[in-house]
Design a protein around this motif. Structure first.
Motif, PDB file in Angstrom:
ATOM      1  N   ARG A  65       1.003  -1.133   0.175  1.00 25.31           N
ATOM      2  CA  ARG A  65       0.074  -0.007  -0.181  1.00 25.31           C
ATOM      3  C   ARG A  65       0.933   1.210  -0.004  1.00 25.31           C
ATOM      4  N   HIS A  66       0.405   2.228  -0.813  1.00 25.36           N
ATOM      5  CA  HIS A  66       1.289   3.342  -0.794  1.00 25.36           C
ATOM      6  C   HIS A  66       0.530   4.305   0.109  1.00 25.36           C
ATOM      7  N   GLU A  67       1.344   4.651   1.260  1.00 26.96           N
ATOM      8  CA  GLU A  67       0.896   5.411   2.251  1.00 26.96           C
ATOM      9  C   GLU A  67       1.419   6.792   2.243  1.00 26.96           C
ATOM     10  N   HIS A  68       0.505   7.873   2.834  1.00 27.44           N
ATOM     11  CA  HIS A  68       1.343   9.219   2.806  1.00 27.44           C
ATOM     12  C   HIS A  68       1.583   9.289   4.162  1.00 27.44           C
ATOM     13  N   ALA A  69       2.834   9.798   4.395  1.00 31.91           N
ATOM     14  CA  ALA A  69       3.246   9.834   6.050  1.00 31.91           C
ATOM     15  C   ALA A  69       2.380  10.851   6.542  1.00 31.91           C
ATOM     16  N   VAL A  70       2.281  12.154   5.733  1.00 33.07           N
ATOM     17  CA  VAL A  70       1.434  13.168   6.210  1.00 33.07           C
ATOM     18  C   VAL A  70       0.000  12.918   5.506  1.00 33.07           C
ATOM     19  N   PRO A  71      -1.132  12.699   6.248  1.00 29.85           N
ATOM     20  CA  PRO A  71      -2.459  12.367   5.528  1.00 29.85           C
ATOM     21  C   PRO A  71      -2.770  13.212   4.637  1.00 29.85           C
ATOM     22  N   ARG A  72      -3.571  13.089   3.462  1.00 27.39           N
ATOM     23  CA  ARG A  72      -3.907  13.894   2.488  1.00 27.39           C
ATOM     24  C   ARG A  72      -4.798  15.392   3.167  1.00 27.39           C
ATOM     25  N   LYS A  73      -5.515  14.822   3.969  1.00 26.15           N
ATOM     26  CA  LYS A  73      -6.183  15.799   4.733  1.00 26.15           C
ATOM     27  C   LYS A  73      -5.759  16.889   5.509  1.00 26.15           C
ATOM     28  N   ILE A  74      -4.664  16.192   6.250  1.00 31.41           N
ATOM     29  CA  ILE A  74      -3.673  17.420   6.805  1.00 31.41           C
ATOM     30  C   ILE A  74      -2.984  18.233   5.833  1.00 31.41           C
ATOM     31  N   VAL A  75      -2.401  17.673   4.794  1.00 31.03           N
ATOM     32  CA  VAL A  75      -1.671  18.417   4.075  1.00 31.03           C
ATOM     33  C   VAL A  75      -2.618  19.576   3.217  1.00 31.03           C
ATOM     34  N   ARG A  76      -3.824  19.312   2.925  1.00 28.34           N
ATOM     35  CA  ARG A  76      -4.895  20.109   2.540  1.00 28.34           C
ATOM     36  C   ARG A  76      -5.005  21.034   3.409  1.00 28.34           C
ATOM     37  N   GLU A  77      -5.261  20.773   4.687  1.00 26.39           N
ATOM     38  CA  GLU A  77      -5.691  22.111   5.618  1.00 26.39           C
ATOM     39  C   GLU A  77      -4.635  22.795   5.794  1.00 26.39           C
ATOM     40  N   HIS A  78      -3.208  22.179   5.761  1.00 23.18           N
ATOM     41  CA  HIS A  78      -2.105  23.150   5.973  1.00 23.18           C
ATOM     42  C   HIS A  78      -2.128  24.197   4.752  1.00 23.18           C
ATOM     43  N   LEU A  79      -2.114  23.598   3.656  1.00 22.33           N
ATOM     44  CA  LEU A  79      -2.123  24.417   2.522  1.00 22.33           C
ATOM     45  C   LEU A  79      -3.230  25.640   2.459  1.00 22.33           C
ATOM     46  N   THR A  80      -4.435  25.240   2.793  1.00 21.90           N
ATOM     47  CA  THR A  80      -5.503  26.022   2.876  1.00 21.90           C
ATOM     48  C   THR A  80      -4.961  27.164   3.887  1.00 21.90           C
ATOM     49  N   SER A  81      -4.785  26.772   5.159  1.00 22.35           N
ATOM     50  CA  SER A  81      -4.005  27.721   6.016  1.00 22.35           C
ATOM     51  C   SER A  81      -3.151  28.922   5.604  1.00 22.35           C
ATOM     52  N   LEU A  82      -2.059  28.414   4.582  1.00 21.12           N
ATOM     53  CA  LEU A  82      -1.309  29.057   4.101  1.00 21.12           C
ATOM     54  C   LEU A  82      -1.878  30.014   2.985  1.00 21.12           C
ATOM     55  N   HIS A  83      -2.832  29.450   2.301  1.00 21.57           N
ATOM     56  CA  HIS A  83      -3.321  30.305   1.265  1.00 21.57           C
ATOM     57  C   HIS A  83      -4.010  31.432   1.723  1.00 21.57           C
ATOM     58  N   VAL A  84      -4.373  31.472   2.714  1.00 27.26           N
ATOM     59  CA  VAL A  84      -5.318  32.893   3.427  1.00 27.26           C
ATOM     60  C   VAL A  84      -4.269  34.061   3.264  1.00 27.26           C
ATOM     61  N   ARG A  85      -3.062  33.818   3.450  1.00 25.72           N
ATOM     62  CA  ARG A  85      -2.214  35.035   3.340  1.00 25.72           C
ATOM     63  C   ARG A  85      -1.286  35.357   2.210  1.00 25.72           C
ATOM     64  N   TRP A  86      -1.811  34.448   0.904  1.00 26.81           N
ATOM     65  CA  TRP A  86      -1.224  34.297  -0.275  1.00 26.81           C
ATOM     66  C   TRP A  86      -1.973  35.757  -1.298  1.00 26.81           C
ATOM     67  N   SER A  87      -2.918  36.447  -0.711  1.00 30.62           N
ATOM     68  CA  SER A  87      -3.564  37.229  -1.520  1.00 30.62           C
ATOM     69  C   SER A  87      -2.465  38.530  -1.964  1.00 30.62           C
ATOM     70  N   ASP A  88      -1.308  38.559  -1.257  1.00 33.69           N
ATOM     71  CA  ASP A  88      -0.422  39.808  -1.716  1.00 33.69           C
ATOM     72  C   ASP A  88       0.734  39.215  -1.981  1.00 33.69           C
ATOM     73  N   VAL A  89       0.851  38.055  -2.541  1.00 35.56           N
ATOM     74  CA  VAL A  89       2.236  37.509  -2.976  1.00 35.56           C
ATOM     75  C   VAL A  89       1.972  37.114  -4.601  1.00 35.56           C
ATOM     76  N   ASP A  90       2.949  36.962  -5.220  1.00 40.29           N
ATOM     77  CA  ASP A  90       2.963  36.726  -6.577  1.00 40.29           C
ATOM     78  C   ASP A  90       2.685  35.343  -6.879  1.00 40.29           C
ATOM     79  N   GLU A  91       2.712  34.734  -7.877  1.00 39.14           N
ATOM     80  CA  GLU A  91       1.933  33.463  -8.055  1.00 39.14           C
ATOM     81  C   GLU A  91       3.332  32.237  -7.926  1.00 39.14           C
ATOM     82  N   ASP A  92       4.453  32.714  -8.422  1.00 39.61           N
ATOM     83  CA  ASP A  92       5.739  32.330  -8.191  1.00 39.61           C
ATOM     84  C   ASP A  92       6.163  31.852  -6.596  1.00 39.61           C
ATOM     85  N   THR A  93       5.775  33.062  -6.027  1.00 36.26           N
ATOM     86  CA  THR A  93       6.352  32.720  -4.363  1.00 36.26           C
ATOM     87  C   THR A  93       5.007  31.902  -3.751  1.00 36.26           C
ATOM     88  N   ALA A  94       3.809  31.862  -4.367  1.00 40.79           N
ATOM     89  CA  ALA A  94       2.714  30.739  -3.879  1.00 40.79           C
ATOM     90  C   ALA A  94       3.035  29.381  -4.153  1.00 40.79           C
TER      91      ALA A  94
END
Length: 228
Positions: A120-149
């Motif tokens: 079984r191919h397992e994700h050490a950090v579950p996808r749900k946790i990764v998604r939530e972490h990326l979402t929390s980071l995305h909140v502050r990406w409104s003022d950065v350029d795309e390459d930085t994001a």
């Protein structure tokens, strides 16, 4: 040369067609004999950027209530692309290393199985946790350029390694460890903490890391190395 079409083609559906994941199906078709002799390389800059663009698109879609599920779907697929895909003879191949113990970290029991179908191919950090972490980071990406994001997305994905386990070991990763890091756990934990909490290993040092594999014992993606 990898292209955007290579990565996103599977999301183009005909009317009435459903999305069905086909494990082990490469975009670049190879015979079994060719596959056995093939060399794998880490994702290059072009492929990594296209995958990160999909993740960014997913984050933006998830902000719209009626498109949230589609956004989450893209984010979940992003992690599969990052951990199961590789370059083979210079071509982007889906699931090229999905169950390859020569490429990915694995348990001692996984190294002893007779067939990849027993893994079984397992994700050490579950996808749900990764998604939530990326979402929390995305909140502050409104003022950065795309390459930085995109660079921040890549940084997150590079810290989320896969681990190959046996079917029985996969069953042990149930309860809070199925979609989370376990009681008191978070994204900031060492990436292999779940396997210790589940009792699969006494420490992360018991996991096996192929010397020419795609991930390091520190849980980092070897994006600039050459592999065979």
């Amino acid at each position: 040369m990898p292209t955007a079409t290579n990565v996103v083609e599977k999301f183009r559906l005909r009317a009435g067609e459903r999305i069905v994941e086909q494990p082990g199906t490469p975009i670049a078709t190879m015979s079994h004999a060719e596959e056995g002799r093939a060399t794998f390389e880490p994702l290059d800059i072009a492929a990594r950027r296209e995958i990160c663009l999909l993740a960014l698109r997913g984050l933006r879609l998830a902000e719209t209530p009626h498109l949230r599920r589609l956004g989450h779907f893209l984010l979940d697929r992003t992690l599969w692309f990052w951990t199961a895909d590789a370059l083979v003879k210079g071509e982007y191949v889906r699931d090229a290393v999905k169950r390859d113990v020569a490429a990915l970290p694995h348990t001692a029991a996984a190294a002893r199985v007779l067939s990849p179908s027993e893994l079984r191919h397992e994700h050490a950090v579950p996808r749900k946790i990764v998604r939530e972490h990326l979402t929390s980071l995305h909140v502050r990406w409104s003022d950065v350029d795309e390459d930085t994001a995109l660079a921040e997305i890549a940084e997150v994905l590079d810290r989320c390694p896969p681990v190959l386990v046996t079917i029985e070991e996969d069953r042990q990763l149930g309860g809070q460890l199925r979609a989370g890091m376990g009681k008191g756990g978070s994204f900031e934990d060492t990436p292999f903490a779940r396997y210790v909490r589940a009792g699969l290993v006494a420490s992360a040092g018991e996991l096996r890391f192929p010397p020419n594999g795609l991930w390091t014992p520190e849980g980092r993606y070897r994006s600039s190395a050459k592999h065979q």
